[in-house]
Structure formats: structure tokens, C-alpha cells
Design an enzyme around this catalytic site. Sequence first.
Site, mmCIF file in Angstrom:
data_model
loop_
_atom_site.group_PDB
_atom_site.id
_atom_site.type_symbol
_atom_site.label_atom_id
_atom_site.label_comp_id
_atom_site.label_asym_id
_atom_site.label_seq_id
_atom_site.Cartn_x
_atom_site.Cartn_y
_atom_site.Cartn_z
ATOM 1 N N ILE A 259 264.173 85.427 37.952
ATOM 2 C CA ILE A 259 263.338 86.632 38.079
ATOM 3 C C ILE A 259 262.722 86.773 39.480
ATOM 4 C CG2 ILE A 259 261.109 85.721 37.264
ATOM 5 C CD1 ILE A 259 261.029 88.306 35.433
ATOM 6 N N ASN B 14 249.591 81.069 32.308
ATOM 7 C CA ASN B 14 248.734 80.429 31.304
ATOM 8 C C ASN B 14 247.308 80.944 31.481
ATOM 9 O OD1 ASN B 14 247.466 78.793 33.327
ATOM 10 N ND2 ASN B 14 249.265 77.466 33.268
ATOM 11 N N GLY C 201 257.798 75.976 34.846
ATOM 12 C CA GLY C 201 258.698 77.039 34.402
ATOM 13 C C GLY C 201 258.709 78.239 35.325
ATOM 14 N N VAL C 202 258.728 79.417 34.729
ATOM 15 C CA VAL C 202 258.832 80.646 35.512
ATOM 16 C C VAL C 202 257.570 80.850 36.362
ATOM 17 C CG1 VAL C 202 258.009 82.206 33.672
ATOM 18 C CG2 VAL C 202 259.587 83.044 35.402
ATOM 19 N N ASP C 203 256.440 80.425 35.847
ATOM 20 C CA ASP C 203 255.164 80.528 36.568
ATOM 21 C C ASP C 203 255.249 79.757 37.900
ATOM 22 O OD1 ASP C 203 252.513 81.081 37.036
ATOM 23 O OD2 ASP C 203 251.717 79.792 35.453
ATOM 24 N N THR D 211 259.131 81.391 25.484
ATOM 25 C CA THR D 211 260.292 80.681 24.899
ATOM 26 C C THR D 211 260.645 79.384 25.623
ATOM 27 O OG1 THR D 211 261.974 81.843 26.199
ATOM 28 C CG2 THR D 211 261.280 82.883 24.137
ATOM 29 N N GLY D 212 259.796 78.989 26.580
ATOM 30 C CA GLY D 212 260.025 77.718 27.281
ATOM 31 C C GLY D 212 259.104 76.658 26.712
ATOM 32 N N VAL D 213 258.176 76.231 27.533
ATOM 33 C CA VAL D 213 257.230 75.176 27.146
ATOM 34 C C VAL D 213 256.409 75.579 25.907
ATOM 35 C CG1 VAL D 213 255.215 73.855 27.967
ATOM 36 C CG2 VAL D 213 257.079 74.344 29.523
ATOM 37 N N TYR D 214 256.193 76.881 25.713
ATOM 38 C CA TYR D 214 255.381 77.340 24.573
ATOM 39 C C TYR D 214 256.160 77.414 23.249
ATOM 40 C CZ TYR D 214 251.330 78.377 27.595
ATOM 41 O OH TYR D 214 250.257 78.291 28.449
HETATM 42 P P1 ADP Z 1 256.189 79.701 28.464
HETATM 43 O O1 ADP Z 1 255.097 78.715 28.750
HETATM 44 O O2 ADP Z 1 255.673 81.114 28.267
HETATM 45 O O3 ADP Z 1 257.111 79.249 27.395
HETATM 46 P P2 ADP Z 1 258.166 78.967 30.506
HETATM 47 O O4 ADP Z 1 258.142 79.276 31.957
HETATM 48 O O5 ADP Z 1 258.143 77.548 30.087
HETATM 49 O O6 ADP Z 1 256.953 79.813 29.864
HETATM 50 O O7 ADP Z 1 259.441 79.650 29.865
HETATM 51 C C1 ADP Z 1 259.567 81.019 29.627
HETATM 52 C C2 ADP Z 1 260.993 81.443 29.874
HETATM 53 O O8 ADP Z 1 261.191 81.561 31.278
HETATM 54 C C3 ADP Z 1 262.038 80.453 29.379
HETATM 55 O O9 ADP Z 1 262.991 81.167 28.617
HETATM 56 C C4 ADP Z 1 262.666 79.892 30.651
HETATM 57 O O10 ADP Z 1 264.059 79.647 30.462
HETATM 58 C C5 ADP Z 1 262.462 81.051 31.599
HETATM 59 N N1 ADP Z 1 262.478 80.758 33.051
HETATM 60 C C6 ADP Z 1 262.219 79.616 33.714
HETATM 61 N N2 ADP Z 1 262.358 79.795 35.041
HETATM 62 C C7 ADP Z 1 262.723 81.095 35.228
HETATM 63 C C8 ADP Z 1 263.035 81.909 36.355
HETATM 64 N N3 ADP Z 1 262.995 81.429 37.605
HETATM 65 N N4 ADP Z 1 263.380 83.217 36.146
HETATM 66 C C9 ADP Z 1 263.417 83.729 34.894
HETATM 67 N N5 ADP Z 1 263.123 83.030 33.797
HETATM 68 C C10 ADP Z 1 262.781 81.716 33.951
#
Ligand code: ADP
Length: 176
Positions: free
Chosen positions: A17, A30, A38-40, A128-131
Site C-alpha cells: 500500500i 493502533n 505490519g502495514v503501520d 487481518t494481521g496481528v489482530y
Molecule cells: P492489524 O494489527 O490491523 O491486524 P497488520 O498490519 O498486522 O494490522 O495487518 C493488516 C493487514 O495488512 C494484513 O492483511 C497484512 O498482510 C497487511 N499488510 C502488511 N504490510 C502491508 C503493506 N505494506 N501493504 C499492504 N498491506 C500490508
Amino acid sequence: MVFDNVEDRIKVIKGDITKIETDAIVNAANNSLLGGGGVDGAIHRAGGKEILEECIKIREKQGGCRTGEAVITTAGKLKAKYVIHTVGPVWKGGENNEKELLRKCYYNSLKLAVENNVKRIAFPNISTGVYRFPKDLAAEIAINEVVNFLQKDTSITEVIFVCFDDENYKIYLDYI
Ligand code: ADP
């Protein structure tokens, strides 16, 4: 019909993203707004310190961000203009309002987008990641809420679901 083009305004892609050229990308943040994994982590790393600086200012004003709510900052060095930070629910089995909170993430992000004249927006698969939110259910909620929103709103021209992992990508392709 005025609203018969909703599906045309929704896209699904597989990718990172932080690389998307659009008006706003959504961050699965968070409650602290201070960054995480993760994405954050990827968004803060790629966007640079300006994003964190604005998050800190928001924290000082309102004390972080509640689950299901959203806030907006600059996108720093990213190609997008804004980052909309929303906090998804941690999945705790499904009896803790998780579904409604996830729906609110999409609704409040889109509402904030409209308020800021954002026309094109990209979402990750929030929670859908860590949560650990079940991916299938999360996709159903995300798509339903976006479709509902776009049926009432004509200002958003493009919503991109950016799937990072194969499993989410496949689920979204099956739905859309
Ligand atoms: P949460 O804590 O809301 O679960 P995460 O970041 O752990 O957040 O995961 C949320 C989603 O983001 C997951 O499906 C993961 O595969 C996805 N993700 C991780 N890195 C990226 C990225 N660079 N771009 C898009 N999606 C990502």
C-alpha cells in the site's frame, strides 16, 4: 440510475500500500498512533517522520485514536496526499463487538476522506494481521461497508483494496 456504477469504483490489487499513487491510503494503526509492525510500520518507514509528528500532535489533542475511529495526517514522502489512520479491533472470538468495530473503521475512514475532499482511497485488509480477524469475514464486512457507502456517496471515485498476502487477495477476488 445514478448509483449503478458502484462496482466500477472498486478495485482489488495485490501489493504494498505504501507504493500506491492515490489521494489517501488507510493505515491499520493502533490506539497509541505511535506506529507498530505490519502495514503501520511499513507506512511510517516509507512516509518518514512527518507522519509520526502529526500523529503525536493528534495524541496531544485527543489522546490517541479509539478502536473503530479514524484520524488523518499528511502522507509525508509517500505518493499519496494523506494517510487516514484507523484502529481495527483485535479479534477475541467474535462476541466483543469486533464486527461492528471493523465496519466502523471503513465507514469512518470514508467519511473522513469525503470531509477532506479525497476522491481516491486505498485500504489494507484491516485487522487481518496481528489482530487475527478471520480474513473471510473481514473481507465481507469491508466490501459490504464500502458498497453501502458508495451507494450513498458520489464524491469518492475509486476505492482500492490492497491485499498484501495471497490468502486475502484470493478472498477479495472471489467477492468482487
Ligand atoms: P492489524 O494489527 O490491523 O491486524 P497488520 O498490519 O498486522 O494490522 O495487518 C493488516 C493487514 O495488512 C494484513 O492483511 C497484512 O498482510 C497487511 N499488510 C502488511 N504490510 C502491508 C503493506 N505494506 N501493504 C499492504 N498491506 C500490508
